[in-house]
Design an enzyme around this catalytic site. Structure first.
Site, PDB file in Angstrom:
ATOM      1  CD  GLN A 107      -2.544   0.681   2.786  1.00  0.00           C
ATOM      2  OE1 GLN A 107      -1.841   0.711   3.786  1.00  0.00           O
ATOM      3  NE2 GLN A 107      -3.833   0.468   2.836  1.00  0.00           N
TER       4      GLN A 107
ATOM      5  CB  THR B 229       2.473  -4.325   8.726  1.00  0.00           C
ATOM      6  OG1 THR B 229       3.428  -3.543   9.466  1.00  0.00           O
ATOM      7  CG2 THR B 229       2.985  -5.754   8.682  1.00  0.00           C
ATOM      8  CG  HIS B 230      -1.533  -2.328   5.440  1.00  0.00           C
ATOM      9  ND1 HIS B 230      -2.077  -1.077   5.555  1.00  0.00           N
ATOM     10  CD2 HIS B 230      -1.605  -2.871   6.695  1.00  0.00           C
ATOM     11  CE1 HIS B 230      -2.447  -0.847   6.796  1.00  0.00           C
ATOM     12  NE2 HIS B 230      -2.171  -1.919   7.514  1.00  0.00           N
ATOM     13  CB  ILE B 231       3.450  -6.625   2.401  1.00  0.00           C
ATOM     14  CG1 ILE B 231       4.230  -5.385   2.819  1.00  0.00           C
ATOM     15  CG2 ILE B 231       4.124  -7.375   1.266  1.00  0.00           C
ATOM     16  CD1 ILE B 231       5.695  -5.565   2.888  1.00  0.00           C
TER      17      ILE B 231
ATOM     18  CG  ASN C 274      -1.958  -3.310  -0.926  1.00  0.00           C
ATOM     19  OD1 ASN C 274      -2.836  -3.085  -0.104  1.00  0.00           O
ATOM     20  ND2 ASN C 274      -0.757  -3.732  -0.592  1.00  0.00           N
TER      21      ASN C 274
END
Ligand SMILES: Cc1cc2nc3c(=O)[nH]c(=O)nc-3n(C[C@H](O)[C@H](O)[C@H](O)COP(=O)(O)OP(=O)(O)OC[C@H]3O[C@@H](n4cnc5c(N)ncnc54)[C@H](O)[C@@H]3O)c2cc1C
Length: 587
Positions: free
Chosen positions: A346, A515-517, A555
């Site tokens: 993101q 931590t939006h992988i 994403n």
């Protein structure tokens, strides 16, 4: 190697997705279920004295230890990848509850067209507008199919918020751009702290539609459908990166464990680091037979199982498939294979740091007590004449001011970079500096992917996961477009000085983004371009399911966890209602 008695189900990873599946199977079936979690146990009482910024927020004691396992990174396929020696840009969790034990609790739903991004973009702008190197594709499920599951996930966590679209009726004060929802939020929106309130009023004066952030840290005491009660937030300010010491924030340990513990058919084994999925392949068919793991003493153990769920987050979901030789690894040179493709992170930036005359009280609040402005999200703007596709949302939160991490930002008029003048200014501006953030959609590209590193290995000698990842013009232009808008809002808030974001260069791991992988084991309607089907069942191995953000084909701008939980519940229904009656491909 020790071989244990076989169980019906093994779940790898004890975070939100793994424990939610364990709860569903534990409560709805008589199956024997084992959760294998590499880290240690956790409970709310562990956080009673948690306000230690050095230990939690700086030394990251709840996160994965990068000296034992990390990833390597390069920006292009021809470059040499190097290992990340520290986790900064993103923070993989470890231990029971995973990253869900120290998340911020921001829980919006994605816009409905995110799930059909390729079709809807082609329909509106034609194929020629798609970025040259793109790999975007539809998800294989629609928002309408997932709506009941979003509602269930919100009920589970007691999300606080204000509906903006109740069964198609727009409601001012909520997010009027959101997809239809079948029910109001389970609890009212949280209080709006001072800085987000300034942001809300300024944004409204400029014609935007500000609305309270949907929050898993709840505004008042709430009992969920499982009978689990949590208290309302006290706005203590120690939120993301910390365990919630009173349990107001929904965390797997306070929301799922109390239910799991009542079901004797579920057991949780901590200190169990899974290294391989054991499978057999014969006559064009494949079957998972269980997993191999190392226990805390280092002993290798085989846990046979009839049904395997991976819930070890994006990195290890992808890595375990690659290390175990399950499915076909993605080859960016030829476009063949699927495992590892569509790596995304993101686009999250501080669009502007704004300085004020008055104190902002940013030391109190919660990670999700604040305001979003979603007018520029998804395809809400007409992109026909814009140099980029898609968008994101602005955010102003509180609890962003911790004495160590956030000290030392001074306005441009302060010329000293050290010494007495700088110190005086740093103290003066410590609580007079607010951040307007922007969270943007990250499209998938053919050359952003994960594979196994040829050089670097982890503590057990297994190949590290390698990221090939960089921003493209789409993200750079999007950020260029929105930054002046954030500056305009800050000016309307009364900021005396500002530091606008300087633009996206190369993907940079030296500052925290989110931590939006996502990606690596993506879902889709066809085995030709995805790893799992719309029920998150592996296309080639029908008794293997993959849960978590690794299944997102791209994403969306919004934070992922609500969607991860909705997809997990969707899969749980398919497994309980259909697969267990007839174990075969669900799609
Ligand atoms: C500081 C921070 C703030 C965040 N804020 C938000 C937010 O506001 N909103 C939002 O939506 N999301 C947020 N997130 C992201 C959110 O925490 C994740 O999306 C969510 O926790 C993912 O759940 P998961 O169960 O899929 O993965 P995880 O929570 O990562 O759990 C995976 C588990 O698997 C275990 N595991 C991994 N590999 C192995 C292995 N080989 N063997 C055994 N076990 C293994 C890990 O130890 C971990 O416990 C935040 C994350 C962080 C770190």
């Amino acid at each position: 190697m020790k071989t244990l008695p076989s169980v019906d189900v093994v779940i790898v990873g004890g975070g939100w997705s793994g424990l939610l599946m364990a709860k569903e199977l534990g409560a709805r079936t008589a199956l024997s279920v084992v959760v294998l979690e590499r880290g240690g146990p956790r409970k709310t009482a562990d956080y009673a004295d948690d306000m230690d910024e050095v230990d939690y927020a700086i030394r990251l004691h709840m996160m994965q230890d990068a000296s034992k396992e990390t990833v390597t990174l390069r920006h292009t396929r021809s470059a040499r990848a190097l290992p990340l020696r520290e986790h900064i840009a993103f923070l993989p969790g470890t231990g029971i509850g995973g990253a869900g034990e120290h998340w911020a609790g921001v829980t919006p739903r994605p816009l409905p067209d995110c799930f059909e991004i390729l079709s809807s973009t082609m329909r509106r702008y034609g194929k020629a507008r798609l970025p040259e190197d793109h790999a975007i594709q539809d998800w294989g499920v629609t928002y309408d199919q997932l709506e009941p599951y979003f509602t269930r996930a919100e009920l589970l966590m007691g999300i606080s918020g204000k509906a903006g679209n109740l069964r198609g009726k727009q409601i001012e004060g909520g997010n009027i751009f959101e997809g239809w929802r079948s029910a109001e939020y389970p609890t009212p929106a949280t209080k709006t702290p001072y800085f987000p309130a300034l942001f809300r009023d300024a944004a409204r004066s400029l014609g935007y539609h500000p609305h309270p952030i949907p929050s898993a840290t709840i505004s008042q005491a709430y009992t969920n459908p499982d009978g689990v009660t949590r208290p309302g937030c006290t706005y203590c300010g120690f939120c993301a990166r910390f365990g919630c010491m009173i349990g107001a924030r929904a965390q797997p340990s306070n929301t799922l464990l109390p239910v799991i513990e009542k079901h004797k058919n579920v057991s949780i084994r901590t200190g169990a680091n899974v290294r391989r999925i054991v499978h057999e392949d014969a006559g064009g068919k494949s079957r998972a037979n269980g997993v191999k793991y190392r226990d805390a003493s280092g002993e290798e153990i085989l846990q046979p199982a009839e049904l395997v769920f991976l819930a070890s987050w994006t990195l290890n979901n992808t890595r375990l498939l690659l290390l175990s030789d399950v499915g076909e690894a993605y080859d960016a040179a030829t476009g063949r294979g699927s495992t590892g493709r569509n790596l995304t992170h993101q686009v999250e930036i501080g669009a502007v740091h704004a300085f004020f005359k008055q104190p902002l009280n940013l030391f109190m609040g919660s990670g999700a007590a604040g305001i979003h402005v979603s007018d520029v999200d998804g395809d809400l703007l007409d992109h026909s004449a814009l140099p980029f596709l898609r968008g994101g949302f602005f955010l102003a939160e509180s609890s962003t001011s911790r004495p160590i991490a956030n000290f030392g930002v001074v306005p441009p008029s302060v010329k000293a970079a050290w010494g007495a003048e700088w110190k005086k200014a740093a103290v003066e501006y410590y609580d007079r500096t607010g951040r307007i953030g922007f969270s943007g959609e990250h499209l998938a590209y053919r050359e952003n992917y994960m594979d196994l590193d040829a050089t670097y290995r982890d503590q057990y000698g297994d190949a590290l996961l390698r990221f090939t990842l960089n921003w493209r013009e789409n993200e750079r232009k999007m950020v260029e477009f929105i930054t002046p808008k954030a500056v305009e809002i800050a000016r309307a808030m009364g900021a005396t000085e500002m530091i606008p974001f300087q633009g996206l260069g190369n993907y940079d791991t030296r500052y925290y983004q989110s931590t939006h992988i996502q990606g690596g084991t993506i879902m889709g309607a066809s085995p030709s371009n995805s790893v799992v089907n719309p029920y998150l069942q592996h296309w080639q191995v029908p008794n293997l399911f993959v849960l978590g953000g690794s299944v997102f084909p791209h994403n969306p701008a919004v934070n992922p966890t609500l969607t991860i939980l909705a997809l997990t519940l969707h899969t749980a229904d398919a497994v309980v209602d259909r697969y267990l009656k007839k174990p075969e491909a669900l799609a």
